[in-house]
Design a protein around this motif. Structure first.
Motif, short mmCIF file in Angstrom:
data_model
loop_
_atom_site.label_atom_id
_atom_site.label_comp_id
_atom_site.label_asym_id
_atom_site.label_seq_id
_atom_site.Cartn_x
_atom_site.Cartn_y
_atom_site.Cartn_z
N MET A 1 -5.27 7.85 5.13
CA MET A 1 -4.45 8.91 4.58
C MET A 1 -3.08 8.38 4.19
O MET A 1 -2.50 8.84 3.22
CB MET A 1 -4.32 10.05 5.57
CG MET A 1 -3.50 11.18 5.05
SD MET A 1 -4.16 12.71 5.63
CE MET A 1 -2.93 13.80 5.07
N ASN A 2 -2.54 7.44 4.92
CA ASN A 2 -1.23 6.88 4.59
C ASN A 2 -1.26 6.15 3.25
O ASN A 2 -0.28 6.13 2.55
CB ASN A 2 -0.74 5.94 5.69
CG ASN A 2 -0.29 6.70 6.92
OD1 ASN A 2 0.07 7.86 6.82
ND2 ASN A 2 -0.33 6.05 8.06
N ILE A 3 -2.41 5.55 2.93
CA ILE A 3 -2.53 4.85 1.65
C ILE A 3 -2.41 5.85 0.51
O ILE A 3 -1.76 5.59 -0.49
CB ILE A 3 -3.86 4.07 1.59
CG1 ILE A 3 -3.84 2.95 2.63
CG2 ILE A 3 -4.09 3.51 0.21
CD1 ILE A 3 -5.15 2.23 2.79
N GLU A 4 -3.05 7.02 0.66
CA GLU A 4 -2.98 8.03 -0.39
C GLU A 4 -1.55 8.56 -0.56
O GLU A 4 -1.11 8.80 -1.68
CB GLU A 4 -3.92 9.18 -0.08
CG GLU A 4 -5.39 8.82 -0.21
CD GLU A 4 -6.30 9.99 0.10
OE1 GLU A 4 -5.84 11.14 0.04
OE2 GLU A 4 -7.47 9.73 0.39
N LEU A 5 -0.84 8.73 0.54
CA LEU A 5 0.54 9.19 0.45
C LEU A 5 1.41 8.14 -0.23
O LEU A 5 2.31 8.48 -1.00
CB LEU A 5 1.09 9.51 1.84
CG LEU A 5 0.53 10.76 2.52
CD1 LEU A 5 1.09 10.89 3.93
CD2 LEU A 5 0.84 12.00 1.71
N GLY A 6 1.14 6.88 0.03
CA GLY A 6 1.87 5.80 -0.63
C GLY A 6 1.63 5.78 -2.12
O GLY A 6 2.56 5.57 -2.91
N THR B 1 0.72 8.36 -3.96
CA THR B 1 1.36 9.55 -4.52
C THR B 1 2.86 9.32 -4.68
O THR B 1 3.44 9.68 -5.70
CB THR B 1 1.10 10.77 -3.62
OG1 THR B 1 -0.31 10.96 -3.49
CG2 THR B 1 1.71 12.02 -4.20
N LYS B 2 3.46 8.72 -3.68
CA LYS B 2 4.89 8.43 -3.74
C LYS B 2 5.19 7.47 -4.88
O LYS B 2 6.16 7.66 -5.63
CB LYS B 2 5.36 7.83 -2.42
CG LYS B 2 6.84 7.55 -2.37
CD LYS B 2 7.26 6.96 -1.05
CE LYS B 2 8.74 6.63 -1.05
NZ LYS B 2 9.15 5.97 0.18
N ASP B 3 4.35 6.45 -5.05
CA ASP B 3 4.55 5.50 -6.15
C ASP B 3 4.43 6.19 -7.51
O ASP B 3 5.20 5.91 -8.43
CB ASP B 3 3.54 4.37 -6.07
CG ASP B 3 3.84 3.39 -4.94
OD1 ASP B 3 4.99 3.39 -4.44
OD2 ASP B 3 2.93 2.63 -4.57
N LYS B 4 3.47 7.10 -7.63
CA LYS B 4 3.29 7.82 -8.89
C LYS B 4 4.50 8.71 -9.18
O LYS B 4 4.95 8.81 -10.32
CB LYS B 4 2.02 8.64 -8.86
CG LYS B 4 0.77 7.80 -8.94
CD LYS B 4 -0.48 8.65 -8.91
CE LYS B 4 -1.72 7.80 -8.94
NZ LYS B 4 -2.95 8.61 -8.93
N LEU B 5 5.01 9.38 -8.16
CA LEU B 5 6.19 10.24 -8.34
C LEU B 5 7.42 9.41 -8.71
O LEU B 5 8.21 9.82 -9.56
CB LEU B 5 6.46 11.06 -7.09
CG LEU B 5 5.47 12.19 -6.83
CD1 LEU B 5 5.75 12.83 -5.47
CD2 LEU B 5 5.53 13.23 -7.93
N LEU B 6 7.57 8.27 -8.07
CA LEU B 6 8.70 7.39 -8.39
C LEU B 6 8.59 6.87 -9.82
O LEU B 6 9.58 6.80 -10.55
CB LEU B 6 8.77 6.22 -7.41
CG LEU B 6 9.24 6.57 -5.99
CD1 LEU B 6 9.10 5.35 -5.08
CD2 LEU B 6 10.67 7.07 -6.01
#
Length: 50
Positions: A1-6, A8-13
């Motif tokens: 799950m942490n990989i998916e959050l990472g 998502t964060k990269d995409k938002l950035l």
């Protein structure tokens, strides 16, 4: 799950970086296309009601 959050964060950035770059390059054209896109999205959603 942490990989998916990472991811998502990269995409938002990346999206934020792209918006900032577009804003710096040509503000008026960026605003024009943003408003046009939003208006067409609303129009296509409302048009079937008429």
């Amino acid at each position: 799950m942490n990989i998916e959050l990472g991811k998502t964060k990269d995409k938002l950035l990346a999206a934020g970086w792209g918006l900032q770059l577009a804003w710096r390059i040509h503000k008026r054209m960026f605003l024009f296309w943003t408003i046009l896109s939003a208006a067409l999205a609303v129009l296509s959603a409302v048009a079937p009601l008429f």
